[in-house]
Design a protein around this motif. Structure first.
Motif, short mmCIF file in Angstrom:
data_model
loop_
_atom_site.label_atom_id
_atom_site.label_comp_id
_atom_site.label_asym_id
_atom_site.label_seq_id
_atom_site.Cartn_x
_atom_site.Cartn_y
_atom_site.Cartn_z
N ALA A 1 -7.88 2.79 -4.87
CA ALA A 1 -6.88 1.73 -4.95
C ALA A 1 -5.64 2.15 -4.17
O ALA A 1 -5.26 3.32 -4.15
CB ALA A 1 -6.53 1.45 -6.40
N HIS A 2 -5.00 1.18 -3.55
CA HIS A 2 -3.81 1.44 -2.74
C HIS A 2 -2.85 0.28 -2.95
O HIS A 2 -3.27 -0.87 -3.08
CB HIS A 2 -4.20 1.54 -1.26
N SER A 3 -1.57 0.56 -3.01
CA SER A 3 -0.60 -0.53 -3.15
C SER A 3 0.54 -0.36 -2.16
O SER A 3 0.91 0.76 -1.81
CB SER A 3 -0.05 -0.59 -4.57
N VAL A 4 1.04 -1.49 -1.71
CA VAL A 4 2.21 -1.53 -0.83
C VAL A 4 3.23 -2.41 -1.54
O VAL A 4 2.99 -3.59 -1.78
CB VAL A 4 1.86 -2.15 0.54
N ILE A 5 4.34 -1.81 -1.92
CA ILE A 5 5.37 -2.57 -2.64
C ILE A 5 6.59 -2.64 -1.74
O ILE A 5 7.18 -1.63 -1.37
CB ILE A 5 5.71 -1.89 -3.98
N GLU A 6 6.93 -3.87 -1.39
CA GLU A 6 8.07 -4.09 -0.50
C GLU A 6 9.27 -4.52 -1.34
O GLU A 6 9.22 -5.52 -2.05
CB GLU A 6 7.73 -5.17 0.53
N GLU A 7 10.31 -3.75 -1.27
CA GLU A 7 11.55 -4.06 -1.98
C GLU A 7 12.60 -4.49 -0.96
O GLU A 7 13.00 -3.68 -0.13
CB GLU A 7 12.04 -2.85 -2.76
N MET B 1 -10.80 -4.78 0.26
CA MET B 1 -10.52 -5.95 -0.56
C MET B 1 -9.05 -5.96 -0.94
O MET B 1 -8.43 -4.91 -1.08
CB MET B 1 -11.39 -5.91 -1.82
N ILE B 2 -8.50 -7.16 -1.14
CA ILE B 2 -7.15 -7.32 -1.65
C ILE B 2 -7.26 -7.83 -3.08
O ILE B 2 -8.02 -8.75 -3.36
CB ILE B 2 -6.34 -8.30 -0.78
N ALA B 3 -6.51 -7.23 -4.00
CA ALA B 3 -6.57 -7.58 -5.42
C ALA B 3 -5.27 -8.23 -5.86
O ALA B 3 -4.26 -8.20 -5.15
CB ALA B 3 -6.84 -6.33 -6.25
N ILE B 4 -5.28 -8.81 -7.08
CA ILE B 4 -4.09 -9.50 -7.57
C ILE B 4 -3.09 -8.55 -8.21
O ILE B 4 -1.90 -8.86 -8.29
CB ILE B 4 -4.47 -10.62 -8.57
N ASN B 5 -3.55 -7.39 -8.70
CA ASN B 5 -2.63 -6.40 -9.27
C ASN B 5 -3.27 -5.01 -9.14
O ASN B 5 -4.42 -4.88 -8.74
CB ASN B 5 -2.26 -6.73 -10.72
N TYR B 6 -2.50 -3.98 -9.48
CA TYR B 6 -2.99 -2.61 -9.29
C TYR B 6 -4.14 -2.28 -10.24
O TYR B 6 -5.06 -1.57 -9.87
CB TYR B 6 -1.85 -1.61 -9.48
N GLU B 7 -4.11 -2.82 -11.45
CA GLU B 7 -5.19 -2.57 -12.40
C GLU B 7 -6.51 -3.11 -11.88
O GLU B 7 -7.56 -2.47 -12.01
CB GLU B 7 -4.86 -3.20 -13.76
N THR B 8 -6.48 -4.29 -11.28
CA THR B 8 -7.68 -4.88 -10.70
C THR B 8 -8.18 -4.05 -9.53
O THR B 8 -9.38 -3.82 -9.38
CB THR B 8 -7.42 -6.33 -10.25
N ALA B 9 -7.27 -3.58 -8.68
CA ALA B 9 -7.66 -2.75 -7.55
C ALA B 9 -8.30 -1.45 -8.03
O ALA B 9 -9.32 -1.01 -7.48
CB ALA B 9 -6.43 -2.44 -6.68
N CYS B 10 -7.76 -0.83 -9.07
CA CYS B 10 -8.36 0.40 -9.63
C CYS B 10 -9.75 0.12 -10.19
O CYS B 10 -10.68 0.90 -9.98
CB CYS B 10 -7.47 0.97 -10.73
N SER B 11 -9.89 -0.98 -10.91
CA SER B 11 -11.18 -1.33 -11.48
C SER B 11 -12.22 -1.60 -10.40
O SER B 11 -13.37 -1.15 -10.51
CB SER B 11 -11.05 -2.57 -12.38
N LEU B 12 -11.84 -2.32 -9.36
CA LEU B 12 -12.77 -2.60 -8.26
C LEU B 12 -13.18 -1.32 -7.55
O LEU B 12 -14.34 -1.13 -7.22
CB LEU B 12 -12.14 -3.58 -7.27
N ALA B 13 -12.23 -0.42 -7.32
CA ALA B 13 -12.55 0.85 -6.68
C ALA B 13 -13.52 1.66 -7.54
O ALA B 13 -14.47 2.25 -7.03
CB ALA B 13 -11.28 1.65 -6.41
N GLN B 14 -13.31 1.65 -8.84
CA GLN B 14 -14.20 2.37 -9.74
C GLN B 14 -15.60 1.77 -9.72
O GLN B 14 -16.60 2.49 -9.67
CB GLN B 14 -13.64 2.35 -11.15
N VAL B 15 -15.71 0.45 -9.73
CA VAL B 15 -17.01 -0.21 -9.67
C VAL B 15 -17.71 0.10 -8.35
O VAL B 15 -18.90 0.42 -8.32
CB VAL B 15 -16.87 -1.74 -9.87
N TYR B 16 -16.98 0.04 -7.24
CA TYR B 16 -17.56 0.34 -5.94
C TYR B 16 -18.06 1.79 -5.88
O TYR B 16 -19.08 2.07 -5.29
CB TYR B 16 -16.56 0.12 -4.82
N ASN B 17 -17.34 2.71 -6.51
CA ASN B 17 -17.75 4.12 -6.51
C ASN B 17 -18.98 4.37 -7.37
O ASN B 17 -19.69 5.35 -7.15
CB ASN B 17 -16.59 5.02 -6.96
#
Length: 70
Positions: free
Chosen positions: A60-66, A25-41
């Motif tokens: 949760a995983h993030s890719v930050i392009e600078e 899944m793709i999330a809107i921010n890192y906090e949402t990605a962490c929460s979704l991963a926790q719920v899935y687990n």
């Protein structure tokens, strides 16, 4: 700047090294990605690893392009 926050999966077995190649899944921010991963687990019916058959785990995983770093 293009930031991508994702949930990915891997095998929860200690002996298997399978990692799901696509994002779950793709999330809107890192906090949402962490929460979704926790719920899935916490879900009792998890998908099985195609390699060994154990339950999959999520993280949760993030890719930050600078642009100034390229």
């Amino acid at each position: 700047m293009s930031n991508k926050y994702k949930v990915r999966a891997y095998c929860s077995s200690r002996i298997c090294e399978y990692v799901h190649k696509e994002d779950v899944m793709i999330a809107i921010n890192y906090e949402t990605a962490c929460s979704l991963a926790q719920v899935y687990n916490e879900i009792t019916t998890k998908p099985s690893c195609p390699s060994c058959g154990e339950a999959m785990a999520f993280y949760a995983h993030s890719v930050i392009e600078e642009p100034w770093l390229t």
